[in-house]
Design an enzyme around this catalytic site. Structure first.
Site, PDB file in Angstrom:
ATOM      1  CB  SER A 195      -0.860   0.006   1.267  1.00  0.00           C
ATOM      2  OG  SER A 195      -1.466   1.270   1.464  1.00  0.00           O
ATOM      3  CE1 TYR A 208      -4.196  -1.679   5.139  1.00  0.00           C
ATOM      4  CE2 TYR A 208      -3.381   0.474   4.448  1.00  0.00           C
ATOM      5  CZ  TYR A 208      -3.875  -0.778   4.131  1.00  0.00           C
ATOM      6  OH  TYR A 208      -4.028  -1.148   2.810  1.00  0.00           O
ATOM      7  CE  LYS A 213      -1.586  -3.496   3.413  1.00  0.00           C
ATOM      8  NZ  LYS A 213      -1.708  -4.676   2.537  1.00  0.00           N
TER       9      LYS A 213
HETATM   10  N1  NAD Z   1      -8.551  -0.470  -1.661  1.00  0.00           N
HETATM   11  C1  NAD Z   1      -7.524   0.303  -1.333  1.00  0.00           C
HETATM   12  O1  NAD Z   1      -7.672   1.525  -1.219  1.00  0.00           O
HETATM   13  C2  NAD Z   1      -6.149  -0.284  -1.147  1.00  0.00           C
HETATM   14  C3  NAD Z   1      -5.052   0.585  -1.228  1.00  0.00           C
HETATM   15  C4  NAD Z   1      -3.773   0.077  -1.038  1.00  0.00           C
HETATM   16  C5  NAD Z   1      -3.594  -1.262  -0.770  1.00  0.00           C
HETATM   17  N2  NAD Z   1      -4.680  -2.099  -0.684  1.00  0.00           N
HETATM   18  C6  NAD Z   1      -4.416  -3.508  -0.375  1.00  0.00           C
HETATM   19  O2  NAD Z   1      -4.943  -4.311  -1.411  1.00  0.00           O
HETATM   20  C7  NAD Z   1      -5.224  -5.615  -0.906  1.00  0.00           C
HETATM   21  C8  NAD Z   1      -6.625  -6.020  -1.361  1.00  0.00           C
HETATM   22  O3  NAD Z   1      -7.567  -5.134  -0.765  1.00  0.00           O
HETATM   23  P1  NAD Z   1      -8.898  -4.655  -1.521  1.00  0.00           P
HETATM   24  O4  NAD Z   1      -8.870  -3.186  -1.582  1.00  0.00           O
HETATM   25  O5  NAD Z   1      -9.115  -5.432  -2.758  1.00  0.00           O
HETATM   26  O6  NAD Z   1      -9.975  -5.023  -0.396  1.00  0.00           O
HETATM   27  P2  NAD Z   1     -11.195  -6.063  -0.412  1.00  0.00           P
HETATM   28  O7  NAD Z   1     -11.732  -6.020   0.975  1.00  0.00           O
HETATM   29  O8  NAD Z   1     -12.099  -5.744  -1.540  1.00  0.00           O
HETATM   30  O9  NAD Z   1     -10.480  -7.459  -0.707  1.00  0.00           O
HETATM   31  C9  NAD Z   1      -9.728  -8.159   0.268  1.00  0.00           C
HETATM   32  C10 NAD Z   1     -10.009  -9.640   0.103  1.00  0.00           C
HETATM   33  O10 NAD Z   1      -9.232 -10.357   1.078  1.00  0.00           O
HETATM   34  C11 NAD Z   1     -10.052 -11.367   1.626  1.00  0.00           C
HETATM   35  N3  NAD Z   1      -9.592 -11.764   2.957  1.00  0.00           N
HETATM   36  C12 NAD Z   1      -9.757 -11.086   4.124  1.00  0.00           C
HETATM   37  N4  NAD Z   1      -9.256 -11.801   5.142  1.00  0.00           N
HETATM   38  C13 NAD Z   1      -8.761 -12.950   4.612  1.00  0.00           C
HETATM   39  C14 NAD Z   1      -8.113 -14.081   5.159  1.00  0.00           C
HETATM   40  N5  NAD Z   1      -7.884 -14.182   6.480  1.00  0.00           N
HETATM   41  N6  NAD Z   1      -7.733 -15.080   4.329  1.00  0.00           N
HETATM   42  C15 NAD Z   1      -7.967 -14.992   2.998  1.00  0.00           C
HETATM   43  N7  NAD Z   1      -8.579 -13.949   2.422  1.00  0.00           N
HETATM   44  C16 NAD Z   1      -8.972 -12.931   3.223  1.00  0.00           C
HETATM   45  C17 NAD Z   1     -11.441 -10.743   1.672  1.00  0.00           C
HETATM   46  O11 NAD Z   1     -12.454 -11.730   1.788  1.00  0.00           O
HETATM   47  C18 NAD Z   1     -11.481  -9.975   0.362  1.00  0.00           C
HETATM   48  O12 NAD Z   1     -12.007 -10.758  -0.691  1.00  0.00           O
HETATM   49  C19 NAD Z   1      -5.068  -5.519   0.619  1.00  0.00           C
HETATM   50  O13 NAD Z   1      -3.828  -6.057   1.007  1.00  0.00           O
HETATM   51  C20 NAD Z   1      -5.107  -4.015   0.871  1.00  0.00           C
HETATM   52  O14 NAD Z   1      -4.427  -3.665   2.051  1.00  0.00           O
HETATM   53  C21 NAD Z   1      -5.944  -1.642  -0.883  1.00  0.00           C
END
Ligand code: NAD
Length: 308
Positions: free
Chosen positions: A142, A155, A159
């Protein structure tokens, strides 16, 4: 690495960035092992990717369990004979104050955002080394891996650790002269996904943390600011993150920063990096701008606001 005919395993792939990465893998001709903790959403994702023409295996795995991640690697190799691309993507965001992060929330986020990556590396990398063909490991970290915001105690900590762990993997592969495995760390800014509903995957951990989570204006405002940004339509789409990440894999680039395209973002990221390298703390001026944003977000956040 040649995507066509190779095999990708992606965690947290039932939605959001993980699903977009899986779609991109299918588009580029890869077989895909989808994994998530949410079974119904995982099955829906498997169906939709199969309809796209993908050769897809879905495996329910909780990435906080090393045994389940090991079972995921076994299932992938049993079905496809190999895995060329591991994407450690599963993760969650919750805001908290540094002095008021409940232990249950801390354990959950560190297990999910950090230890899961170690489990993935341990389960997949030895198999990739044994295979000897071109492979790649991706961490979806992130922008919080290189920045810290108010309310981001857990968080950002997680990260930053994800970044260090993945850089360590890169260094160790180089030191051991294992050229067949590339490494990429994606550090997106706010992306259009369902990340602001973390309770969908871990209701128990969040229920324990709920009281502390919404007691303070900073925590409410930071969560509201993220929701506002997604609702405004200005956040980058998950498809674009996936496209940029696959381009970085193809180019064997260690870092990719989706969403940092604006001049202000690039200037900020650069000032943080330069400030850190020189031992000069760049945060005080950045904090002023953030505190003004918190003031704006607070006016749109209902007191005691709970996630949708
Ligand atoms: N959306 C943002 O703004 C953003 C920005 C930077 C980084 N990220 C990172 O991107 C990655 C994906 O996030 P996203 O935005 O798609 O969110 P999201 O919530 O849409 O997807 C996350 C997925 O991880 C799954 N998950 C949660 N706990 C789990 C576990 N214990 N075992 C297996 N799967 C599990 C959830 O069911 C979900 O499908 C994360 O690591 C997040 O920190 C997101």
């Amino acid at each position: 690495m040649e995507f066509r005919g190779s095999v990708a395993a992606i965690t947290g792939a039932a939605g959001g960035i993980g699903f977009a990465l899986a779609q991109e893998a299918v588009r580029r001709g890869m077989a895909v092992v989808l994994s998530d903790i949410r079974e119904d959403a995982l099955e829906a994702a498997r169906k939709s990717l199969s309809e796209l023409g993908g050769d897809v295996l879905a495996v329910r795995a909780d990435v906080t369990s090393s045994a389940e991640v090991e079972a995921l690697a076994s299932a992938a190799v049993e079905r496809f004979g190999k895995v060329n691309l591991l994407i450690n993507n599963a993760g969650a965001f919750v805001a908290s104050l540094a002095w008021e992060t409940p232990e249950a929330q801390l354990d959950w986020i560190l297990d999910l955002n950090v230890k899961s990556i170690a489990h993935g590396i341990r389960a997949f990398v030895p198999r990739m080394i044994a295979q000897g063909d071109p492979c790649h490991v991706v961490t979806v970290a992130s922008a919080a891996a290189i920045t810290v915001y108010p309310g981001y105690a857990t968080y950002s900590t997680s990260k930053h650790a994800a970044l260090a762990l993945t850089e360590a993997l890169y260094m160790d592969l180089a030191a051991e002269e294992i050229d067949s495995i590339g490494v990429t760390i994606a550090m997106p800014t706010i992306i259009q996904t369902d990340i602001m509903s973390p309770e969908k995957a871990s209701p128990a951990a969040l229920a324990l943390a709920e009281g502390a989570r919404f007691r303070h204006r900073t925590v409410r405002a930071m969560e509201q600011m993220m929701r506002n940004h997604v609702a405004s339509g200005h956040a980058m789409g998950a498809d674009e993150v996936a496209r940029q990440t696959f381009d970085a894999i193809a180019g064997r680039r260690l870092y990719v920063l989706p969403g940092h395209d604006g001049e202000a973002d690039v200037a900020k990221a650069t000032s943080i990096a330069v400030g850190r390298a020189s031992g000069t703390n760049p945060y005080p001026p950045i904090l002023d701008a953030i505190l003004q944003s918190i003031g704006r977000a607070e006016t749109t956040a209902a007191p005691g606001h709970a996630p949708a």
